[in-house]
Design a protein around this motif. Structure first.
Motif, PDB file in Angstrom:
ATOM      1  N   ALA A 248       0.864  -1.166   0.018  1.00 41.41           N
ATOM      2  CA  ALA A 248      -0.027  -0.063   0.150  1.00 41.41           C
ATOM      3  C   ALA A 248       0.902   1.024   0.099  1.00 41.41           C
ATOM      4  CB  ALA A 248      -0.906  -0.049   1.470  1.00 41.41           C
ATOM      5  N   THR A 249       0.157   2.538  -0.092  1.00 38.71           N
ATOM      6  CA  THR A 249       1.184   3.754  -0.281  1.00 38.71           C
ATOM      7  C   THR A 249       0.482   4.629   0.906  1.00 38.71           C
ATOM      8  OG1 THR A 249       1.316   3.440  -2.843  1.00 38.71           O
ATOM      9  CG2 THR A 249       1.800   5.624  -1.778  1.00 38.71           C
TER      10      THR A 249
ATOM     11  N   GLY B  78      -3.120   7.068  10.710  1.00 41.38           N
ATOM     12  CA  GLY B  78      -2.626   7.373   9.310  1.00 41.38           C
ATOM     13  C   GLY B  78      -3.611   6.793   8.461  1.00 41.38           C
ATOM     14  N   ARG B  79      -3.292   6.953   7.058  1.00 42.45           N
ATOM     15  CA  ARG B  79      -4.212   6.621   6.003  1.00 42.45           C
ATOM     16  C   ARG B  79      -3.213   5.904   4.917  1.00 42.45           C
ATOM     17  NH1 ARG B  79      -9.089   7.279   7.566  1.00 42.45           N
ATOM     18  NH2 ARG B  79      -9.975   9.066   7.860  1.00 42.45           N
ATOM     19  N   VAL B  80      -3.996   4.982   4.440  1.00 39.45           N
ATOM     20  CA  VAL B  80      -2.941   4.334   3.141  1.00 39.45           C
ATOM     21  C   VAL B  80      -3.881   4.131   2.114  1.00 39.45           C
ATOM     22  CG1 VAL B  80      -1.087   3.318   4.623  1.00 39.45           C
ATOM     23  CG2 VAL B  80      -3.258   2.049   3.968  1.00 39.45           C
TER      24      VAL B  80
ATOM     25  N   VAL C 120       4.399   0.546   1.864  1.00 33.40           N
ATOM     26  CA  VAL C 120       4.416  -0.275   3.121  1.00 33.40           C
ATOM     27  C   VAL C 120       3.627  -1.767   2.665  1.00 33.40           C
ATOM     28  CG1 VAL C 120       4.285   1.655   4.714  1.00 33.40           C
ATOM     29  CG2 VAL C 120       2.228   0.919   3.620  1.00 33.40           C
ATOM     30  N   ARG C 121       3.646  -2.550   3.520  1.00 35.44           N
ATOM     31  CA  ARG C 121       3.208  -3.861   3.270  1.00 35.44           C
ATOM     32  C   ARG C 121       2.273  -4.151   4.537  1.00 35.44           C
ATOM     33  NH1 ARG C 121       7.290  -6.464   3.724  1.00 35.44           N
ATOM     34  NH2 ARG C 121       7.880  -6.454   1.500  1.00 35.44           N
TER      35      ARG C 121
ATOM     36  N   SER D 234       6.939  -0.853   7.050  1.00 37.72           N
ATOM     37  CA  SER D 234       7.544  -0.449   5.928  1.00 37.72           C
ATOM     38  C   SER D 234       8.246  -1.605   4.928  1.00 37.72           C
ATOM     39  CB  SER D 234       8.933   0.376   6.398  1.00 37.72           C
ATOM     40  OG  SER D 234       9.427   1.031   5.241  1.00 37.72           O
ATOM     41  N   THR D 235       8.151  -1.383   3.747  1.00 35.52           N
ATOM     42  CA  THR D 235       8.905  -2.209   2.900  1.00 35.52           C
ATOM     43  C   THR D 235      10.546  -2.145   2.820  1.00 35.52           C
ATOM     44  OG1 THR D 235       8.338  -1.092   1.143  1.00 35.52           O
ATOM     45  CG2 THR D 235       7.092  -2.880   1.696  1.00 35.52           C
TER      46      THR D 235
END
Length: 149
Positions: free
Chosen positions: A90-91, A101-103, A127-128, A141-142
């Protein structure tokens, strides 16, 4: 003319089987087809019912377990709903902390939370998804660009 009733029953049971895919109604449809054959051979009604019952029970206990096992082995497991999102990337749209937060996940905006306490994932970070808790995606985080507060 009784054979038409048994054939109709077999067709109805076949349609119900297509909706359930549990192979139970298919076995009863096989019994109804056997009753069609018995009717064509001139069997009385009680014999038709007996043929239907016996063939259905034999199919249920002899053929269904084997057929169901074969069906399950050849059908791939497809993850759906929440399970389908775990592991996806996701971003980050709004900085993600361990509280909020928001993804953007699979084209949808999700409320998110960082998996590690004190972690801050900046906007634009990939992110994963580690898990889903209710309507909140817990992410990590990736890459090693995680900030800690």
């Amino acid at each position: 003319m009784a054979w038409l009733w048994w054939l109709g029953a077999a067709l109805v049971l076949g349609v119900v089987e297509m909706l359930t895919v549990d192979l139970i109604f298919l076995m009863f449809a096989g019994g109804a087809l056997a009753a069609v054959v018995a009717t064509m051979l001139g069997a009385p009604f009680w014999a038709q019912v007996l043929v239907f019952a016996v063939v259905s029970v034999v199919l249920l206990f002899a053929v269904r377990p084997w057929a169901k096992d074969l069906l399950l082995r050849s059908t791939p497991d497809t993850l759906t709903n929440i399970a389908a999102h775990v592991g996806r990337e996701a971003t980050v749209l709004l900085d993600v902390t361990d509280r909020a937060g928001r993804v953007k996940l699979a084209g949808e905006v999700w409320t998110a939370r960082a998996a590690l306490p004190g972690a801050v994932l900046a906007t634009g970070t990939t992110v994963r998804v580690v898990r889903i808790e209710g309507a909140i995606a817990v992410v990590e985080s990736t890459a090693d660009n995680t900030l800690y507060s």
